[in-house]
Design an enzyme around this catalytic site. Structure first.
Site, PDB file in Angstrom:
ATOM      1  N   ASP A   1       0.879  -1.170   0.000  1.00 46.27           N
ATOM      2  CA  ASP A   1       0.000   0.000   0.000  1.00 46.27           C
ATOM      3  C   ASP A   1       0.915   1.218   0.000  1.00 46.27           C
ATOM      4  OD1 ASP A   1      -2.118  -1.708   0.194  1.00 46.27           O
ATOM      5  OD2 ASP A   1      -2.560  -1.301   2.286  1.00 46.27           O
TER       6      ASP A   1
ATOM      7  N   ASP B   1     -13.402  -4.257  -1.168  1.00 49.90           N
ATOM      8  CA  ASP B   1     -13.099  -3.873   0.218  1.00 49.90           C
ATOM      9  C   ASP B   1     -14.365  -3.986   1.070  1.00 49.90           C
ATOM     10  OD1 ASP B   1     -10.311  -2.828  -0.279  1.00 49.90           O
ATOM     11  OD2 ASP B   1     -11.417  -1.493  -1.600  1.00 49.90           O
TER      12      ASP B   1
END
Ligand code: 1PR
Length: 581
Positions: A276, A434
């Site tokens: 990330d 998500d």
């Protein structure tokens, strides 16, 4: 670092924006003119360190260029049919669709030059479509005639019995002919990504140098004299692939030392390292890692956690044996991703060092900049491909596309997901989901698919559904479940699903098996299990209990708690086939 080559789009992505050769659409039937190229003259050839590359501009050959340069060779691009005949060594990484590729080759006279070059038995290496084009014809939106060098028809994998198509991942080579190119590669895993394949027959038996099994045995390489071609991607097959590539580029070398390995037999489960990436408060691009998506320190400073430099970590994970590396630009939604030059530079640098597939996500959507200029999501994706991505991953925009599709039942063809998969092929498009777990007492409480959970909720609830979220300044919950989203995006053209779980992210308690089983049983595209890995046992558990094709982790790798090699050794001991290097 060399500037990005103008026409290239990204390693195995097929097709290209602003280009007449989309991957899997609009496939004009090619003509197979078999006349000799009478007017072609041959130029004097070049130095031994130069390899000629036939890039007809249909898509991404950046990874092939990176691999050639990494092995110490210069590249001369083919500009005319004469350049093909003048080559000392020709690499042909076919990309795009079979029919469109033949159309360009016929129109430019390169088809004839290629046939002549091959007839003269000059050193040739075809890659992926560069192998398929040698055959008589292909069924890909066809039949379409090919170069007609090898007898046989290229056909689609049959998914009617549930076979996952495209064939994506590391599969085992079974060598059937002793060749210099594949010496030492028997029983090694190499990286494939394709939906069409050539089948062995009596007529082409003499050409075959290796086969691979996926539903049935197909041709994974051919070899005859100086003519070599491979269905897999040596430029993305780690050390094994680079060794094969090197043997073609310098035939007198024995290639890089073939890595020691355990005998491979089938499509391997993949282990993926995820980075990330975002800017910290000082403006530096860092790899960060959240707890349930909160990436700020819980100390008083509340700084963005900094776990390292993106290119360094990606390169290290490649060396450590990651089968893929993913970059998620987690603040891509805030600003225009094409304005995020450091992120694009990270990609360019990583793609020069990482010879396994690279996926990039974050901020892929339509955008109008401050001056009012509109950029389509396709342009954003194209820039990611040009900068070195092999696949792109779409999050929020895919949720909106799925919601609209489920409401209207109409595929508009205009969503980012549909457009990018149409142009680059669905194997190049991942949808990142998500979801958050929402417990319910009974499945009747909601209109979404629920599962009976393995551990009851805080109020003793026995069921849960998984609510999808998007980023738009915060993390907003949407009226769609992970199950419904996964089915919808598969229909809209996704080639793979990256299945996160906000509840498990960064917790180290294991993957959410209930969620991953529900989704991986529902779709016929590969599912990457993500979020929650804390030990090697969590990887074997997810592969034993679900149909996941790959498992992804971040925190345990960044914090060096569990090495990638330990994960793979544990999987081997548990009877799960993985690529060992
Ligand atoms: O919506 O198209 O702009 O894409 C945004 C992308 O950024 C999505 O793929 C979304 O998952 C990701 N993202 C957005 N915010 C965060 C965050 O952490 N605040 N990262 C974020 C999500 C999740 C994982 C993580 C696993 C494994 N990262 O992929 O790597 O949960 O972690 P673990 O092994 O440490 O448990 P768009």
């Amino acid at each position: 670092m060399p500037p990005p080559p103008p026409p290239s789009q990204g390693a195995m992505a097929t097709g290209a924006a602003n280009h007449p050769l989309p991957c899997s659409v609009g496939r004009p039937k090619g003509t197979n003119q078999r006349r000799r190229p009478a007017s072609l003259s041959v130029r004097a050839s070049s130095d031994a360190n130069t390899v000629t590359l036939l890039d007809y501009g249909a898509g991404n050959v950046r990874s092939v260029r990176n691999a050639i340069r990494h092995l110490g060779f210069n590249i001369r691009d083919v500009r005319s049919p004469e350049d093909i005949l003048a080559a000392d060594r020709l690499v042909f990484p076919g990309v795009g669709a079979f029919g469109s590729a033949m159309d360009v080759l016929n129109r430019t006279g390169m088809a004839d030059a290629l046939r002549e070059y091959i007839r003269r038995d000059r050193p040739f290496l075809g890659i992926c479509l560069g192998l398929q084009l040698l055959f008589d014809s292909s069924e890909e939106n066809g039949p379409v005639s090919g170069l007609g060098v090898i007898p046989g028809v290229v056909r689609r994998f049959d998914s009617s019995e549930g076979l996952i198509v495209p064939h994506i991942g590391w599969n085992a080579l079974q060598i059937t002919k002793d060749t210099q190119l594949l010496q030492g590669a028997d029983g090694h895993h190499v990286y494939f990504v394709h939906s069409y394949h050539a089948l062995p027959s009596d007529a082409n038996r003499d050409w075959i140098s290796s086969t691979c099994n996926y539903g049935e045995s197909f041709i994974s390489s051919i070899s005859m004299g100086n003519i070599e071609a491979v269905q897999f991607h040596p430029e993305k097959s780690g050390a094994t692939g680079l060794s094969i590539f090197e043997k073609f580029l310098s035939p007198n070398s024995s290639g890089a030392k073939a890595p020691a390995h355990r005998k491979a037999s089938k499509l391997a489960k993949r282990v993926i390292a995820c980075l990330d990436v975002r800017s910290n408060d000082n403006g530096d691009l860092v790899v960060t890692k959240g707890d349930q998506y909160d990436v700020r320190d819980h100390s008083s400073s509340k700084e963005v956690r900094n776990l390292g430099k993106p290119v360094e970590l990606a390169s290290q994970y490649y060396i450590d044996g990651a089968d893929e590396v993913s970059f998620l630009n987690i603040t891509g939604f805030r600003a225009f991703p094409l304005g995020d030059l450091p992120m694009l530079e990270v990609l360019r640098c990583a793609s020069e060092k990482v010879f396994v597939p690279l996926t990039v996500g974050g901020g892929i959507r339509d955008f109008t900049d401050g001056s009012g200029r509109y950029y389509s999501s396709l342009e954003v994706a194209s820039e990611y491909f040009r900068s070195g991505a092999d696949k792109i991953s779409i999050g929020s925009d895919a949720v909106f596309a799925a919601e609209a599709y489920l409401q209207t039942g109409v595929k508009t063809g205009k969503s980012s997901l549909e457009q990018i998969s149409r142009v680059y092929g669905n194997q190049a498009v991942v949808v990142s989901i998500d979801p958050r777990r929402v417990y319910v007492k009974s499945p009747d409480e909601v209109q979404f698919r629920t599962v009976k959970v393995s551990s009851k909720g805080p109020l003793g609830e026995e069921y849960a559904w998984y609510q999808c979220t998007v980023v738009s300044g915060g993390r907003d919950s949407r009226p769609i479940g992970a199950y419904e989203l996964a089915k919808a995006v598969e229909e809209l053209g996704a080639g793979e699903i990256l299945l996160n779980c906000i509840d498990c992210d960064g917790q180290g308690g294991g993957f959410d098996i209930d969620l991953i089983k529900m989704v991986s049983d529902a779709v016929t595209i590969p599912v990457i299990a993500s979020s929650g890995a804390g030990s090697v046992e969590h990887f074997s558990e997810v592969f034993e209990k679900t149909n996941a094709s790959a498992a992804l982790a971040a925190g345990i790798f960044h914090r060096k708690e569990v090495p990638i090699l330990a994960v793979k050794e544990h999987l081997v001991d548990s009877g799960v086939e993985v690529r060992m290097q």
